[in-house]
Structures are given as structure tokens and as C-alpha cells.
Design a protein around this motif. Structure first.
Motif, PDB file in Angstrom:
ATOM      1  N   LEU A 205       4.649  39.718  42.461  1.00 20.53           N
ATOM      2  CA  LEU A 205       4.626  40.194  41.087  1.00 20.53           C
ATOM      3  C   LEU A 205       4.100  41.618  40.936  1.00 20.53           C
ATOM      4  CD1 LEU A 205       3.379  36.903  39.418  1.00 20.53           C
ATOM      5  CD2 LEU A 205       5.707  37.689  39.782  1.00 20.53           C
ATOM      6  N   ARG A 206       3.195  42.030  41.778  1.00 18.76           N
ATOM      7  CA  ARG A 206       2.630  43.379  41.662  1.00 18.76           C
ATOM      8  C   ARG A 206       3.477  44.424  42.367  1.00 18.76           C
ATOM      9  NH1 ARG A 206      -3.749  43.974  41.420  1.00 18.76           N
ATOM     10  NH2 ARG A 206      -3.850  43.479  39.224  1.00 18.76           N
ATOM     11  N   SER A 207       4.091  44.041  43.445  1.00 18.49           N
ATOM     12  CA  SER A 207       4.844  45.020  44.231  1.00 18.49           C
ATOM     13  C   SER A 207       6.202  45.277  43.591  1.00 18.49           C
ATOM     14  CB  SER A 207       5.013  44.527  45.664  1.00 18.49           C
ATOM     15  OG  SER A 207       5.696  43.305  45.673  1.00 18.49           O
ATOM     16  N   SER A 208       6.694  46.463  43.779  1.00 14.16           N
ATOM     17  CA  SER A 208       8.026  46.790  43.284  1.00 14.16           C
ATOM     18  C   SER A 208       9.051  46.163  44.225  1.00 14.16           C
ATOM     19  CB  SER A 208       8.207  48.299  43.235  1.00 14.16           C
ATOM     20  OG  SER A 208       8.214  48.834  44.549  1.00 14.16           O
TER      21      SER A 208
ATOM     22  N   VAL B 296       6.923  29.744  39.054  1.00 16.97           N
ATOM     23  CA  VAL B 296       5.803  29.036  39.688  1.00 16.97           C
ATOM     24  C   VAL B 296       4.488  29.463  39.038  1.00 16.97           C
ATOM     25  CG1 VAL B 296       4.492  28.792  41.833  1.00 16.97           C
ATOM     26  CG2 VAL B 296       6.977  28.616  41.870  1.00 16.97           C
ATOM     27  N   ALA B 297       4.324  30.760  38.801  1.00 16.30           N
ATOM     28  CA  ALA B 297       3.095  31.264  38.181  1.00 16.30           C
ATOM     29  C   ALA B 297       2.916  30.676  36.781  1.00 16.30           C
ATOM     30  CB  ALA B 297       3.116  32.784  38.119  1.00 16.30           C
ATOM     31  N   SER B 298       3.984  30.586  36.018  1.00 16.71           N
ATOM     32  CA  SER B 298       3.916  30.017  34.674  1.00 16.71           C
ATOM     33  C   SER B 298       3.537  28.537  34.715  1.00 16.71           C
ATOM     34  CB  SER B 298       5.256  30.187  33.971  1.00 16.71           C
ATOM     35  OG  SER B 298       5.245  29.573  32.713  1.00 16.71           O
TER      36      SER B 298
ATOM     37  N   ARG C  42      -7.704  26.113  44.182  1.00 15.57           N
ATOM     38  CA  ARG C  42      -6.495  26.193  44.997  1.00 15.57           C
ATOM     39  C   ARG C  42      -5.379  26.891  44.226  1.00 15.57           C
ATOM     40  NH1 ARG C  42      -1.804  24.134  45.410  1.00 15.57           N
ATOM     41  NH2 ARG C  42      -2.073  22.576  43.800  1.00 15.57           N
ATOM     42  N   ILE C  43      -5.205  26.519  42.967  1.00 16.26           N
ATOM     43  CA  ILE C  43      -4.157  27.126  42.145  1.00 16.26           C
ATOM     44  C   ILE C  43      -4.443  28.609  41.916  1.00 16.26           C
ATOM     45  CG2 ILE C  43      -3.153  27.164  39.822  1.00 16.26           C
ATOM     46  CD1 ILE C  43      -3.352  24.101  39.843  1.00 16.26           C
ATOM     47  N   MET C  44      -5.714  28.938  41.685  1.00 16.07           N
ATOM     48  CA  MET C  44      -6.070  30.350  41.486  1.00 16.07           C
ATOM     49  C   MET C  44      -5.750  31.158  42.749  1.00 16.07           C
ATOM     50  SD  MET C  44      -7.096  30.943  38.435  1.00 16.07           S
ATOM     51  CE  MET C  44      -7.975  32.484  38.577  1.00 16.07           C
TER      52      MET C  44
ATOM     53  N   ASN D  84      -2.147  35.045  45.332  1.00 19.88           N
ATOM     54  CA  ASN D  84      -1.226  35.354  46.416  1.00 19.88           C
ATOM     55  C   ASN D  84       0.156  35.724  45.867  1.00 19.88           C
ATOM     56  OD1 ASN D  84      -0.355  35.653  49.100  1.00 19.88           O
ATOM     57  ND2 ASN D  84       0.374  33.536  49.144  1.00 19.88           N
ATOM     58  N   LEU D  85       0.623  34.970  44.877  1.00 19.50           N
ATOM     59  CA  LEU D  85       1.906  35.287  44.246  1.00 19.50           C
ATOM     60  C   LEU D  85       1.873  36.663  43.597  1.00 19.50           C
ATOM     61  CD1 LEU D  85       3.089  32.011  42.470  1.00 19.50           C
ATOM     62  CD2 LEU D  85       4.266  33.272  44.263  1.00 19.50           C
ATOM     63  N   ARG D  86       0.783  36.950  42.907  1.00 20.90           N
ATOM     64  CA  ARG D  86       0.659  38.261  42.261  1.00 20.90           C
ATOM     65  C   ARG D  86       0.709  39.378  43.297  1.00 20.90           C
ATOM     66  NH1 ARG D  86      -4.244  38.875  38.286  1.00 20.90           N
ATOM     67  NH2 ARG D  86      -3.645  41.044  38.600  1.00 20.90           N
TER      68      ARG D  86
END
Length: 166
Positions: free
Chosen positions: A70-73, A104-106, A57-59, A64-66
Motif C-alpha cells: 500500500l505504501r510503495s508505488s 484484506v486490509a479492509s 497478529r492482525i496489526m 506488513n501489507l502497508r
């Protein structure tokens, strides 16, 4: 002549180094005895499955966050074609959203590490034992937080030590 040689043996003993009688030496404290894990095989399997489900679930959340933050400008995430926000508040909101996603990712990365460590302890037959004192961790604590590595008293000591350092 015979009295000088036959005097008490205690009087003829040499004093220990430093002129004082040597203190009794104590054995070093034995390491704490490891308790037997309170977790039965059936419960271990159930908790292992819960840990793996939590990890998946966390992965998924992390991916999804990435993908979204995080990936998009900044330009891609806002959908703004010009690359510039129309208002300073928009810039602040976008920055806050990105920073929040990083936080949140950290945090989730920390939980993933703890889950991996719990799965490793299961393989090593050390799951359910406190890493600090070696006593069994209460089942209620393991059910609530399956990645727990310390019993409650040791965790409280750890947190109290952190608070005192601050």
C-alpha cells in the motif's frame, strides 16, 4: 321523578371518545431481562488474552501489507526501474495485487473493530451477552469467535434480514 334519578348508573355513563368503549390499555413491553454472563473470570481472562493476541497478529499483518503493497508505488513494488511494465499482463497482476491487499486490509480493519468492541464489553461486564435479546451467548460460539456480539438465533435473524433486503 325519583325513578328518573335513581336509574341504573350504567345508563348514565358517558361513552368514551369516538362513541366506543375504551379498549383496555396495555403496559408497554418490558425490555428483555439481561441474563448473567456465562463467562467465568478465568475463561474471560483466557478469551481476553486470545483477543489481544489476535489483535496484535492482525496489526502485524496490516503493517506488513502497508509496507509491501500500500505504501510503495507500482514502480517500487515491481522493482522495475523504468516505471512501465513490459507486458499488459504485468500491469493487470500488479493492479490485482494492490486491490487484493486493500480488500484484506479492509476486512482486517473490520475484525479489529469487533475485537475492540468485545474488549470494551468485557470492561463493562456485558461480554457474553447478546446485544439484541440480552440472553447468554453459548460458550462454544464465544470460543470459536470471541468477538461475537449476538447469540446464534439473533445472528441468523440479522443475516436473514440482510438477505431479504437484497
Amino acid at each position: 321523578m325519583s325513578t328518573a334519578r335513581t336509574g341504573s348508573k350504567k345508563a348514565n355513563k358517558r361513552p368514551a371518545k369516538g362513541g366506543k368503549a375504551a379498549a383496555k390499555t396495555r403496559r408497554p413491553a418490558a425490555p428483555p431481562r439481561r441474563a448473567k454472563s456465562p463467562v467465568t473470570a478465568a475463561l474471560r481472562k483466557k478469551l481476553r488474552d486470545a483477543l489481544i493476541a489476535q489483535k496484535e497478529r492482525i496489526m502485524g499483518n496490516f503493517m506488513n501489507l502497508r509496507k509491501t503493497h500500500l505504501r510503495s508505488s507500482q514502480r517500487e513494488s515491481t522493482g522495475d526501474l523504468s516505471g512501465y511494465s513490459l507486458h499488459m499482463a504485468d500491469i493487470g497482476t500488479d493492479t490485482f495485487d494492490r486491490e487484493f491487499a486493500l480488500t484484506v486490509a479492509s476486512s482486517e480493519q473490520d475484525v479489529l473493530y469487533r475485537i475492540d468492541q468485545a474488549l470494551r464489553r468485557m470492561e463493562e461486564k456485558q461480554y457474553g451477552l447478546c446485544e439484541s435479546c440480552g440472553r447468554a451467548i453459548k460458550l462454544a460460539r464465544l470460543k470459536a469467535m470471541p468477538w461475537a456480539r449476538l447469540c446464534l438465533p439473533c445472528k441468523q435473524k440479522e443475516e436473514k434480514g440482510v438477505e431479504e433486503e437484497s
